[in-house]
Design a protein around this motif. Structure first.
Motif, PDB file in Angstrom:
ATOM      1  N   GLY A   8      25.188  73.662  94.014  1.00 53.49           N
ATOM      2  CA  GLY A   8      24.661  73.219  95.285  1.00 53.49           C
ATOM      3  C   GLY A   8      24.133  74.389  96.090  1.00 53.49           C
ATOM      4  N   ASN A   9      24.146  74.215  97.377  1.00 48.28           N
ATOM      5  CA  ASN A   9      23.597  75.230  98.263  1.00 48.28           C
ATOM      6  C   ASN A   9      24.656  76.272  98.596  1.00 48.28           C
ATOM      7  OD1 ASN A   9      22.412  76.709 100.272  1.00 48.28           O
ATOM      8  ND2 ASN A   9      21.484  74.961 101.266  1.00 48.28           N
ATOM      9  N   TRP A  10      24.637  77.389  97.895  1.00 50.34           N
ATOM     10  CA  TRP A  10      25.650  78.424  98.074  1.00 50.34           C
ATOM     11  C   TRP A  10      25.628  78.975  99.497  1.00 50.34           C
ATOM     12  CZ3 TRP A  10      30.138  80.030  97.290  1.00 50.34           C
ATOM     13  CH2 TRP A  10      30.534  81.315  97.603  1.00 50.34           C
ATOM     14  N   ASN A  11      24.441  79.113 100.095  1.00 47.36           N
ATOM     15  CA  ASN A  11      24.370  79.664 101.449  1.00 47.36           C
ATOM     16  C   ASN A  11      25.106  78.784 102.449  1.00 47.36           C
ATOM     17  OD1 ASN A  11      22.950  82.000 100.821  1.00 47.36           O
ATOM     18  ND2 ASN A  11      20.995  80.949 100.929  1.00 47.36           N
ATOM     19  N   GLU A  12      24.991  77.481 102.308  1.00 47.94           N
ATOM     20  CA  GLU A  12      25.703  76.566 103.194  1.00 47.94           C
ATOM     21  C   GLU A  12      27.212  76.673 102.974  1.00 47.94           C
ATOM     22  OE1 GLU A  12      26.048  71.786 103.887  1.00 47.94           O
ATOM     23  OE2 GLU A  12      24.100  72.606 103.325  1.00 47.94           O
ATOM     24  N   LEU A  13      27.625  76.696 101.739  1.00 46.36           N
ATOM     25  CA  LEU A  13      29.043  76.824 101.410  1.00 46.36           C
ATOM     26  C   LEU A  13      29.586  78.166 101.902  1.00 46.36           C
ATOM     27  CD1 LEU A  13      31.509  75.644  99.997  1.00 46.36           C
ATOM     28  CD2 LEU A  13      30.697  76.683  97.879  1.00 46.36           C
ATOM     29  N   LYS A  14      28.795  79.210 101.739  1.00 48.30           N
ATOM     30  CA  LYS A  14      29.190  80.539 102.188  1.00 48.30           C
ATOM     31  C   LYS A  14      29.442  80.534 103.697  1.00 48.30           C
ATOM     32  CE  LYS A  14      25.949  83.643 101.912  1.00 48.30           C
ATOM     33  NZ  LYS A  14      25.023  84.690 101.449  1.00 48.30           N
ATOM     34  N   GLY A  15      28.597  79.847 104.445  1.00 46.98           N
ATOM     35  CA  GLY A  15      28.785  79.742 105.886  1.00 46.98           C
ATOM     36  C   GLY A  15      30.087  79.054 106.250  1.00 46.98           C
ATOM     37  N   LYS A  16      30.437  78.029 105.508  1.00 48.19           N
ATOM     38  CA  LYS A  16      31.695  77.316 105.759  1.00 48.19           C
ATOM     39  C   LYS A  16      32.894  78.194 105.450  1.00 48.19           C
ATOM     40  CE  LYS A  16      29.688  72.790 105.034  1.00 48.19           C
ATOM     41  NZ  LYS A  16      29.638  71.587 104.222  1.00 48.19           N
ATOM     42  N   ILE A  17      32.793  78.999 104.395  1.00 48.68           N
ATOM     43  CA  ILE A  17      33.887  79.911 104.044  1.00 48.68           C
ATOM     44  C   ILE A  17      34.029  80.973 105.130  1.00 48.68           C
ATOM     45  CG2 ILE A  17      34.666  81.647 102.382  1.00 48.68           C
ATOM     46  CD1 ILE A  17      33.269  79.937 100.210  1.00 48.68           C
ATOM     47  N   LYS A  18      32.898  81.477 105.638  1.00 49.53           N
ATOM     48  CA  LYS A  18      32.950  82.485 106.697  1.00 49.53           C
ATOM     49  C   LYS A  18      33.558  81.911 107.970  1.00 49.53           C
ATOM     50  CE  LYS A  18      29.719  85.609 107.239  1.00 49.53           C
ATOM     51  NZ  LYS A  18      28.402  86.256 107.368  1.00 49.53           N
ATOM     52  N   GLN A  19      33.328  80.628 108.236  1.00 53.66           N
ATOM     53  CA  GLN A  19      33.954  79.987 109.393  1.00 53.66           C
ATOM     54  C   GLN A  19      35.468  79.945 109.219  1.00 53.66           C
ATOM     55  OE1 GLN A  19      32.149  76.144 109.807  1.00 53.66           O
ATOM     56  NE2 GLN A  19      30.362  76.936 110.883  1.00 53.66           N
ATOM     57  N   LYS A  20      35.904  79.652 108.015  1.00 51.67           N
ATOM     58  CA  LYS A  20      37.336  79.545 107.737  1.00 51.67           C
ATOM     59  C   LYS A  20      38.013  80.917 107.743  1.00 51.67           C
ATOM     60  CE  LYS A  20      40.484  77.121 104.645  1.00 51.67           C
ATOM     61  NZ  LYS A  20      41.070  76.234 105.622  1.00 51.67           N
TER      62      LYS A  20
END
Length: 70
Positions: A8-20
């Motif tokens: 999927g969209n790694w950049n979107e997932l990466k943003g969610k991980i950075k939020q966490k």
């Protein structure tokens, strides 16, 4: 956990991980296909979580993302 498959969209997932985990950098989250263990190792050092815990977090985020796209 080498069977972790990021898709999927790694950049979107990466943003969610950075939020966490707010103290992660772009370098920490650099993903190269086939090198999931290296990614998990970097995240493990920064977060203090086990690779299994981090793989679970990523899988949960992937599942939530795939459900929201349906």
């Amino acid at each position: 956990m080498s069977n972790l498959k990021l898709k999927g969209n790694w950049n979107e997932l990466k943003g969610k991980i950075k939020q966490k985990y707010g103290d992660l950098t772009e370098d920490d989250l650099t993903y190269v296909e086939g090198k999931e263990d290296e990614l998990l190792g970097r995240l493990q050092k920064k977060t203090g979580k086990t690779k299994e815990e981090l793989a679970g977090v990523i899988k949960n985020l992937l599942e939530k993302d795939s459900k929201s796209q349906k």
